[in-house]
Scaffold this active site. Structure first.
Site, mmCIF file in Angstrom:
data_model
loop_
_atom_site.group_PDB
_atom_site.id
_atom_site.type_symbol
_atom_site.label_atom_id
_atom_site.label_comp_id
_atom_site.label_asym_id
_atom_site.label_seq_id
_atom_site.Cartn_x
_atom_site.Cartn_y
_atom_site.Cartn_z
ATOM 1 N N ASP A 24 0.634 -1.097 -0.083
ATOM 2 C CA ASP A 24 -0.055 -0.094 0.158
ATOM 3 C C ASP A 24 1.004 1.287 -0.005
ATOM 4 O OD1 ASP A 24 -2.189 -1.602 0.185
ATOM 5 O OD2 ASP A 24 -2.383 -1.539 2.139
ATOM 6 N N ASP A 56 -6.980 -1.657 -4.167
ATOM 7 C CA ASP A 56 -7.918 -1.496 -3.068
ATOM 8 C C ASP A 56 -9.243 -0.643 -3.466
ATOM 9 O OD1 ASP A 56 -6.228 -2.713 -1.296
ATOM 10 O OD2 ASP A 56 -5.491 -0.989 -0.367
#
Length: 156
Positions: free
Chosen positions: A117, A136
């Site tokens: 991320d 995501d």
């Protein structure tokens, strides 16, 4: 089904290319933070061993493989669902978004042992501590789209 494949393919490719760029080219895993457009957009490296927002995070191989299994099971279910109850174009696009994003995060778990991320957004005095990635965003939009457009449109 061809549309689902192509949307999923391009989302997967975009996700993996963006992760490769920030981890290996920008070396964000070493630098950890790059300000792009503060405070609105920053690159902030976070290795997520859990699900969204680090929930169920653990560094065990059991958790890693369980999350891979869950993601692949969900992808299989979505493919079966849209094959059985063929939605219109918005539902097919949503399925492609969800599947492409989920598979992007699955590949991260295989390669890195965690999901890479790196996007961090804050605004208006709120300092967001969480990071996310293209996969995501895609999974979120795809799941939301399937909730609205996932089934075949029934004629009244």
């Amino acid at each position: 089904m061809r549309l689902v494949f192509w949307i999923g393919f391009w989302i997967f490719l975009l996700d993996q290319a963006s992760k490769f760029y920030v981890v290996h080219m920008l070396e964000l895993d070493r630098v950890t933070r790059i300000e792009v457009w503060p405070p609105f957009l920053n690159l902030h490296m976070a290795w997520n061993t859990g699900v969204n927002f680090g929930l169920l995070a653990g560094n065990s191989d059991v958790a890693r493989w369980a999350l891979i299994f869950v993601a692949l099971t969900i992808c299989t279910f979505v493919i079966y669902w849209i094959w059985r109850d063929r939605p219109q174009i918005k539902g097919l696009v949503s399925a492609g978004l969800l599947i492409g994003g989920a598979l992007g995060n699955v590949v991260d778990r295989f390669i890195y042992g965690a999901v890479a991320d790196f996007l961090n957004m804050s605004c208006c005095g709120f300092d967001n501590p969480y990071a996310f990635n293209v996969a995501d965003i895609s999974v979120f939009i795809g799941a939301l789209g399937l909730a609205f457009w996932g089934g075949a449109q029934k004629q009244a």
